[in-house]
Every structure is written in structure tokens, then in C-alpha cells.
Write a protein that holds these residues in place. Structure first.
Motif, PDB file in Angstrom:
ATOM      1  N   THR B  13       0.824  -1.216   0.000  1.00  0.00           N
ATOM      2  CA  THR B  13       0.000   0.000   0.000  1.00  0.00           C
ATOM      3  C   THR B  13       0.857   1.264   0.000  1.00  0.00           C
ATOM      4  O   THR B  13       0.338   2.364  -0.032  1.00  0.00           O
ATOM      5  N   GLY B  14       2.161   1.097   0.062  1.00  0.00           N
ATOM      6  CA  GLY B  14       3.054   2.256   0.032  1.00  0.00           C
ATOM      7  C   GLY B  14       3.252   2.940   1.374  1.00  0.00           C
ATOM      8  O   GLY B  14       3.739   4.064   1.430  1.00  0.00           O
ATOM      9  N   CYS B  15       2.920   2.264   2.486  1.00  0.00           N
ATOM     10  CA  CYS B  15       2.917   2.927   3.805  1.00  0.00           C
ATOM     11  C   CYS B  15       4.307   3.159   4.385  1.00  0.00           C
ATOM     12  O   CYS B  15       4.478   3.945   5.302  1.00  0.00           O
ATOM     13  N   ARG B  16       5.283   2.407   3.911  1.00  0.00           N
ATOM     14  CA  ARG B  16       6.679   2.567   4.333  1.00  0.00           C
ATOM     15  C   ARG B  16       6.944   2.161   5.784  1.00  0.00           C
ATOM     16  O   ARG B  16       7.959   2.553   6.358  1.00  0.00           O
ATOM     17  N   ASN B  17       6.054   1.377   6.371  1.00  0.00           N
ATOM     18  CA  ASN B  17       6.349   0.848   7.706  1.00  0.00           C
ATOM     19  C   ASN B  17       7.634   0.025   7.687  1.00  0.00           C
ATOM     20  O   ASN B  17       8.362  -0.023   8.681  1.00  0.00           O
ATOM     21  N   TYR B  40       9.150   2.559  -3.412  1.00  0.00           N
ATOM     22  CA  TYR B  40       8.932   3.588  -4.418  1.00  0.00           C
ATOM     23  C   TYR B  40       7.484   3.540  -4.877  1.00  0.00           C
ATOM     24  O   TYR B  40       6.946   2.464  -5.130  1.00  0.00           O
ATOM     25  N   SER B  41       6.859   4.725  -4.937  1.00  0.00           N
ATOM     26  CA  SER B  41       5.434   4.778  -5.268  1.00  0.00           C
ATOM     27  C   SER B  41       5.194   5.616  -6.516  1.00  0.00           C
ATOM     28  O   SER B  41       5.864   6.627  -6.738  1.00  0.00           O
ATOM     29  N   TRP B  42       4.233   5.183  -7.292  1.00  0.00           N
ATOM     30  CA  TRP B  42       3.755   5.942  -8.443  1.00  0.00           C
ATOM     31  C   TRP B  42       2.351   6.412  -8.096  1.00  0.00           C
ATOM     32  O   TRP B  42       1.412   5.617  -8.043  1.00  0.00           O
ATOM     33  N   GLU B  43       2.239   7.715  -7.807  1.00  0.00           N
ATOM     34  CA  GLU B  43       0.979   8.202  -7.256  1.00  0.00           C
ATOM     35  C   GLU B  43      -0.153   8.199  -8.271  1.00  0.00           C
ATOM     36  O   GLU B  43      -1.296   7.933  -7.928  1.00  0.00           O
ATOM     37  N   ARG B  44       0.167   8.513  -9.526  1.00  0.00           N
ATOM     38  CA  ARG B  44      -0.914   8.543 -10.522  1.00  0.00           C
ATOM     39  C   ARG B  44      -1.530   7.156 -10.692  1.00  0.00           C
ATOM     40  O   ARG B  44      -2.729   7.016 -10.897  1.00  0.00           O
ATOM     41  N   GLU B  45      -0.689   6.136 -10.621  1.00  0.00           N
ATOM     42  CA  GLU B  45      -1.189   4.774 -10.803  1.00  0.00           C
ATOM     43  C   GLU B  45      -1.564   4.114  -9.476  1.00  0.00           C
ATOM     44  O   GLU B  45      -2.162   3.043  -9.479  1.00  0.00           O
ATOM     45  N   GLY B  46      -1.169   4.717  -8.365  1.00  0.00           N
ATOM     46  CA  GLY B  46      -1.450   4.111  -7.065  1.00  0.00           C
ATOM     47  C   GLY B  46      -0.749   2.782  -6.888  1.00  0.00           C
ATOM     48  O   GLY B  46      -1.325   1.807  -6.427  1.00  0.00           O
ATOM     49  N   PHE B  47       0.541   2.729  -7.253  1.00  0.00           N
ATOM     50  CA  PHE B  47       1.285   1.478  -7.189  1.00  0.00           C
ATOM     51  C   PHE B  47       2.608   1.695  -6.478  1.00  0.00           C
ATOM     52  O   PHE B  47       3.236   2.740  -6.633  1.00  0.00           O
ATOM     53  N   SER B  48       3.013   0.700  -5.687  1.00  0.00           N
ATOM     54  CA  SER B  48       4.255   0.833  -4.923  1.00  0.00           C
ATOM     55  C   SER B  48       5.075  -0.443  -5.005  1.00  0.00           C
ATOM     56  O   SER B  48       4.514  -1.542  -5.060  1.00  0.00           O
ATOM     57  N   ASN B 126       0.599  -5.604   5.439  1.00  0.00           N
ATOM     58  CA  ASN B 126      -0.141  -6.082   4.269  1.00  0.00           C
ATOM     59  C   ASN B 126       0.361  -7.407   3.716  1.00  0.00           C
ATOM     60  O   ASN B 126      -0.039  -7.819   2.635  1.00  0.00           O
TER      61      ASN B 126
END
Lengths: 601, 157
Positions: B13-17, B40-48, B126
Motif C-alpha cells: 500500500t506504500g505505507c513505508r512501515n 517507491y510509489s507511483w501516485e498517478r497509478e497508485g502502485f508501490s 499487508n
């Protein structure tokens, strides 16, 4: 200092001066951080009667001590300023990654003062801080601004910015960070626009240190388990997002429908979280250090409303959906995307459209005023166009851009605005959920659910259940939630951690992190202190007890359908008890004894 | 049986815990730059995508190390602080960029699997990171892909 970085960054856009000052350990202890500490700075530095859109107003970006650590779902920050929509103190809370990056750059608070002569953006790279020209960014959408600023600074920079709505001083423009996360309410984006500040980019290489690492880890693990074992915090929000609430509220007749004409929407399920998960959801997303993952990466393929982004979450789906009598989730989701791209608060946008629809149905507005559009309940066709017109202040959008209260007042019919202190109420009908009505009426930033989410107890039974239709005991419930939330917000924690956590766990983590001892009582008292400080600000700004009320519709018109049929809000009868238990006079003013006890005298 | 850290970007989910847990376990502070794992996250695509040392069998970092500081132990690539001369050749040789130099502490940052109890796995909410037997890692992925084949062929008939 531990938890806190110990440094405040101050940028004056009028003079271009950039300064640093130490964070006061005394104030940090008393007000924690984020919403609390920034409100204290506002209280000490800014006249509450200030014109919110003048250079004399200040704009504070404020993470809390948890922000940047792995306190579960503790990565949030607040934007604190005087809100142009309400005239009250505004603290708009957002997640994402921006707040943590500000901490890593070395700052507990970023205080923005004055007004730049021309559009600028801020570039904060640890201790290198620059005010840069943003003429070429003015007019850009939120996602494009974010990409353009990163191209000029650093590809990993965290970016908060305004869209065209903030530039045009739309009174409910928001501040967006990492494209999809919003400091949504009260018009904090308009304040940013009034300062000619288009964006803030941050890159931080620093650290957040911990007073007692072993105790902090133990407290965090305990707190994580409580959230993960909770049916809402651990499962519900991840699977269906916040929009799961649509069907729950509809069942108890508390889903405001057609501008609060009723609390039951027969086709609500079409816009609920279950439908969203089946039709639009790509995957859950999480903010910094989040273990809940309520964020929704979604996609609409219907060519008419095609797009992708995040959300809508519950309030947004409700505002554009049931409140407008609309059950087309494609159109609702698109309206939500456009709000995020242009920088608008979805709640006030949707409810202002609902207000316009109500006035249109009653002939107060005609196609002549609405640029020929049929602004009628259920007409999904006009949603996206009205959002766009509002952000760019085109035609009828000029009037929508002022929010529902000023729109309705303009036509001398304030009764059509479903707002408190000029800010629109969100998605829980006070006639069905009695406590939340008292919370709206007494809210320090007007109609708002996240100042005191009594819904948790009244509807969801968390951590215990009270009858949603009863008024007894709701004054104390409201006070407890308002105080708890004021302290919780100030740590940087997400409100959703209360699906599992209470003051005990939050105080334990805060103590281990900062080395400053907070008992459960200290923590709750800190929340009380922050709430009273906000109240003092609002009283000095000119608000009175007369502003602690709900729209007449909720007090006089019984719900005509749904499970709460026949009920009105009992808010007026709860208010005297609320004032008394707060330690306030019958006029709603904190007594000297109360202020003395809180150290605010 | 050897174990591997397995990454499932589809669950992230890109939370970086993971970054926070890694930094706190190794350095006693929350400094994501000091983490041995990065998302690393791609915000437009919502992918990490989480990135960390792959423990390569033919490891560029080991091959290029002039002092033997980067070496192999029990199937894992291990960095020996004492033998390291900080030439940083390993950071250049790693094809993924998964070995980096931290100027603050003068260390090479590279995943060490926390000696068999990876903190990032413990803190991932996750199950996007798993520490599993390497044969199982291969098998579960194979099986998942086989299931996709099965579905496509089932539709064709």
C-alpha cells in the motif's frame, strides 16, 4: 528533544525572510504538536479578527511528534490558519507523506507569513530553503503541479500544493499533498492562494529520535495489535474503505438525502463501499506508517466519466451521491477526481451543489442563474460541470465558490444551507444520530464530524454502544470525543486509530517517544486545553453562543422516512448541559476557573 | 532450508512501515534514508514497489569488492564493516541500487535479513513482505501463474 525536532521554520513571503527558532519544550508539552501547537502559535501571534485572506493571516503546516515514526497510522499533519469559509480557527488534517518529510527536513512547524508579490513555491531541502518563482505553475492542476515541481527540485520530493480553486480563492479550496491527500476543510487552500503560494516541496534526510526505544516499540506493537484485531480498524476499512458507512447509516435512517430532506436513500447501496469494491477498486492504499489502508486506488472505465485516482471516501461519495439524490457511482467518482485535481473540498462542494439543487427545485434558482443547467436532485449530468465551474469561478460557479451559506444568503434564503458556522455538515443526520448534532453545533470549525466522532459509539458501538436516538448522556460523550480527538490530532495520529485505541495507548506511545510523561488523564486534559484554546480564539474572532446551533430544518422538520422517521434533533436541549460540563458559562464562555485549571488563564 | 525475503508489490500500500522498522532496528532512530529497504510509489497509478537486496547468487557487489568485505556466508551476501575500506564500488556494481552508502554513519546499507528475523516483515501490515523457505517462494509463484493459465484456457475451450 525526542519526537519533536526542536526547530520551527518561519518563512515571510512579503520580505523573503527565512528564519529558524527553537520549539519551546514547555509549549510542546502543553499542546503536543500539529493542531494543538499550531493553534497556540496562531493564538499568540495573530489577531483572531484578521481578514483570513489578508497577508496578516498566517498559514502553519504542522506535523505532530508521532509523525515520522512507526506509531501506527501516525504520519499526519495539520494545516492551521484562520479559515475563510467559517471565520473560525481552521485545522485541516491530512495524511500522505508530506508531514513526515517536514520532520525529516528538521522542522516541527512551518509557519508561512505575509504575501508574495507574484506566484511562488517553497523548496525545502533540509536546511536549504528557497522561495522560487511559480509563475509558470499558476493555473496548473494538482497532479501536474506536483510533477512539474518535482522535475525542478527532486523526483522524491513530497509536494503540497493548491489547484486552480485555491488560486481563485474559492472559499473551500483545499491543500493537496502527494496528489490525492487533502487538508480538506474550511478553505485553507484559499489562504495559501491569497499568499500567492502555489506549492511547497520538501526533501528531508534527517531523523526522528526516540526517548525510550524499547518502551516505544513495545507500546507500538501493543497498539498495532489492538487496531489489527478490531473489526473496523483491522478489516472493514481495508476491504471496503470508509464508504462502507453508506449502507450502515442508511439502515438507521441517518444518511442525509437530498440536502437533508430525509435520512434514507432507497438506492444507497449503489454508491456504497461494497459497490465501489466490486466496480472501481484497484487496490487499497496507505498513508505514511499506516496499518489500516482505507485509501482507495480506483478507476472508472465508463467513457463518459473515465479517469483514475483515489477515492471517493465516504463523505465525498455521500455529498455528491445521496445528498444530491444521485446514485450514479461513476459520476460521483469523477466529480471526486475533479475536486482532487482542481483542489476543492469534496464535502462542501457536494453539499453546496445539493443546496443549489434544493433552491432550484423550489424555484429560487432558475436556469437563468445556473447557466442554463437543470440543477435538479438526481441529475448526475451536471455534477462534473458544476465542480469545474466552481474551481474556475465561471458563471454560476462564482456563486457556488462561496459555499452554501453565502449562496443561500445571496437569495435571502439561509434556511437552505445545511451548515454550522457557515461550514457544511457531513454525512450523519443529527435527527438520527443525536450526539453528532451536538458535536456539529459546538464544533470549533463548524459542521464537521472529525472534531468529535460520536458516531463511533452511537452507530458503530465502538468502544461501547449508546442508543443513537437518545439525547441523555450525549453532552458528556461529545465532550469526551472532542477532547480525545483534539489531543489525538495533535500527536499526528489518524482518527481511525480509535478503532482499537483510546487515550491509554496514545499516552503510552507519546510518553515513550518524547520522554515527557503523559498519563491518560494528562492526555485528555491536553485535549480539553486545546479545545478551550480554539474556543477562546473563536470568541475573540466574534463568534457567540448563538453560533452553536443547527439549521432549522433539523430542529423542526421531523425525518419523513427511514428508521428514524418522526425524529428531530434534540441539540438545543443538550446544549446547556454541554456548556455546564465544559465548565463554561450559560453563554458558552469558559470560566476563569476553567481556564486556570487548564493553564490558559 | 534457506529462507528468502519475498516481495509482493501487488499487496503493497506504500505505507513505508518497512523502512521505519528497518531504520529503527538498525539505527535506533527513524531515518528512512538509513533503511536497507525502500518503497517507491507511483501516485498517478497508485502502485508501490519495495526494493531491497536480492542476495544474488552471482553478486556484483561481492565480485567487485577489493577487500572481501562484501562476501558470502550461508547463502547470504554479508557486509563486514571491519574489512570495508569505503571505496563504495559495491554501490556502483549492484544492478538494482540496493547497496548504498550512508555518509552520516559511514556505512554500506544493505539488507542483512536481521539475522533471520526481518523487522520489515514483522511490521508490514499487508503481507507484501514475507520471509519464506526459498522452495516455497518459487512454488507459490509458479502455482499462482499456473492458475492464471488455467483460467485463460478454461475460457477458450
Amino acid at each position: 528533544m525526542y519526537g519533536w525536532t526542536g526547530t520551527i521554520l518561519r518563512v515571510n513571503l512579503t520580505t523573503g525572510q527565512i528564519t529558524r527558532e527553537p520549539t519551546s519544550p514547555r509549549l510542546a508539552k502543553q499542546f503536543i504538536g500539529a493542531r494543538g501547537l499550531a493553534t497556540k502559535m496562531m493564538y499568540d501571534e495573530v489577531d483572531p479578527k484578521v481578514d483570513p485572506l489578508s497577508p496578516a493571516n498566517k498559514l502553519i503546516f504542522a506535523p505532530g511528534p508521532f509523525t515520522g515514526t512507526y506509531a501506527p497510522s501516525g504520519g499526519r499533519y495539520d494545516v492551521v490558519t484562520k479559515g475563510p469559509l467559517t471565520g473560525t480557527i481552521a485545522a485541516s488534517n491530512s495524511g500522505g507523506f508530506f508531514g513526515a518529510e517536514l520532520k525529516y527536513a528538521g522542522y516541527d512547524l512551518l509557519i508561512v507569513e505575509g504575501k508574495a508579490e507574484k506566484p511562488v513555491y517553497l523548496w525545502i531541502n533540509d536546511d536549504q530553503v528557497e522561495i522560487r518563482d511559480a509563475s509558470h505553475l499558476w493555473g496548473q492542476t494538482v497532479p501536474d503541479t506536483t510533477d512539474l515541481v518535482r522535475a525542478e527540485t527532486d523526483e522524491d520530493a513530497k509536494v503540497a500544493c493548491i489547484g486552480p480553486a485555491g488560486e481563485r480563492l474559492v472559499l473551500f479550496a483545499n491543500v493537496m499533498n502527494e496528489m490525492h491527500r487533502a487538508a480538506g476543510r474550511s478553505g485553507v487552500g484559499a489562504v495559501m492562494g491569497s499568499k500567492n503560494l502555489k506549492a511547497i516541496a520538501i526533501l528531508g534526510s534527517g531523523t526522528v529520535t526516540v526517548a525510550d526505544p524499547a518502551a516505544f516499540k513495545a507500546a507500538v506493537l501493543k497498539a498495532r495489535k489492538k487496531i489489527q484485531d478490531h473489526p473496523v480498524g483491522g478489516t472493514g476499512l481495508r476491504v471496503y474503505g470508509t464508504d462502507v458507512l453508506v449502507n450502515i447509516l442508511n439502515q438507521i435512517g441517518g444518511l442525509p438525502t437530498r440536502n437533508f430532506h430525509t435520512g434514507y436513500f432507497p438506492t444507497a447501496d449503489k454508491v456504497g463501499g461494497e459497490s465501489q469494491a466490486a466496480r472501481h477498486l484497484i487496490r487499497p492504499r496507505g498513508c505514511f506508517s499506516c496499518i489500516i489502508s482505507c485509501g482507495r486506488a480506483t478507476r472508472v472505465t465508463n467513457p463518459k466519466y473515465a479517469g483514475e485516482g483515489e477515492g471517493p471516501e465516504y463523505e465525498s461519495a455521500w455529498a455528491f451521491g445521496p445528498d444530491c439524490g444521485i446514485d450514479d457511482l461513476d459520476a460521483i467518482t469523477k466529480a471526486n477526481y475533479v475536486c482532487n485535481e482542481l483542489g476543492l473540498d469534496t464535502i462542501t462542494m457536494g453539499t453546496t451543489i445539493a443546496c443549489a439543487m434544493d433552491m432550484f427545485e423550489d424555484g429560487i434558482l432558475t436556469p437563468q442563474e445556473t447557466d442554463g443547467l437543470a440543477v435538479t436532485f438526481g441529475n448526475a449530468e451536471v455534477l462534473v460541470e458544476l465542480v469545474r465551474k466552481t474551481a474556475y469561478r465561471e458563471g454560476f460557479g462564482m456563486q457556488l465558490a462561496e459555499g452554501s451559506y453565502r449562496l443561500a444568503m445571496h437569495y435571502e434564503h439561509p434556511e437552505y444551507s445545511m451548515s454550522v458556522k457557515k461550514q457544511e455538515m457531513p454525512a450523519y443526520d443529527p435527527r438520527s444520530v443525536q450526539g453528532v448534532g451536538l458535536n456539529y453545533a459546538t464544533g470549533n470549525r463548524g459542521g464537521c464530524h472529525v472534531r468529535g466522532y460520536t458516531v463511533s459509539v452511537e452507530v458503530l458501538g465502538n468502544p461501547f454502544k449508546m442508543d443513537n436516538l437518545a439525547t441523555e448522556g450525549k453532552a458528556d460523550l461529545t465532550i469526551t470525543f472532542q477532547n480525545l480527538t483534539a489531543a489525538l490530532d495533535s500527536t499526528g495520529a489518524c482518527l481511525f486509530t480509535t478503532f482499537g485505541l483510546g487515550a491509554d495507548e496514545l499516552a503510552e506511545m507519546l510518553t515513550a517517544l518524547t520522554g515527557v510523561t503523559y498519563t491518560t488523564d494528562d492526555f485528555m486534559k491536553t485535549g480539553d486545553r486545546i479545545w478551550n484554546l480554539e474556543r477562546l480564539w473563536n470568541l475573540r474572532a466574534g463568534l457567540t453562543a448563538a453560533d452553536d446551533t443547527l439549521p432549522e430544518r433539523l430542529l423542526k422538520e421531523p425525518l419523513p422516512s427511514g428508521a428514524a422517521k418522526g425524529h428531530v434533533s434534540g441539540q438545543p436541549e443538550m446544549l446547556p448541559e454541554y456548556y455546564a460540563h465544559r465548565g463554561w458559562t450559560p453563554e458558552g464562555v469558559p470560566t476563569p476557573e476553567k481556564l486556570q485549571a487548564l493553564g490558559l488563564a | 532450508m534457506a529462507k528468502v525475503l519475498m516481495i509482493h508489490p501487488d499487496r503493497c500500500t506504500g505505507c513505508r512501515n518497512c523502512e521505519l522498522a528497518c531504520s529503527f532496528a538498525h539505527e535506533g532512530e527513524f531515518r528512512p534514508r538509513a533503511a536497507r529497504i525502500h518503497v517507491y510509489s507511483w501516485e498517478r497509478e497508485g502502485f508501490s514497489v519495495p526494493m531491497m537486496c536480492q542476495q544474488c547468487e552471482d553478486a556484483g557487489c561481492v565480485n567487485v569488492c577489493p577487500t572481501g568485505a562484501m562476501h558470502r556466508e550461508n547463502g547470504m551476501v554479508v557486509w563486514d564493516e571491519k574489512r570495508c575500506i569505503r571505496c563504495r564500488m559495491c554501490t556502483l556494481a549492484c544492478p538494482f541500487g540496493n547497496a548504498v552508502y550512508d555518509a552520516r554513519t559511514s556505512q554500506i546499507l544493505k539488507c542483512d535479513n536481521c539475522d533471520g528475523e526481518p523487522e520489515c516483515v514483522a511490521f508490514c501490515p499487508n503481507k507484501a513482505l514475507e520471509y519464506v523457505d526459498d522452495t516455497l517462494a518459487t512454488r507459490s509463484k509458479k502455482k499462482a501463474f499456473a492458475a492464471r493459465f488455467k483460467e485463460s484456457f478454461a475460457e477458450v475451450k
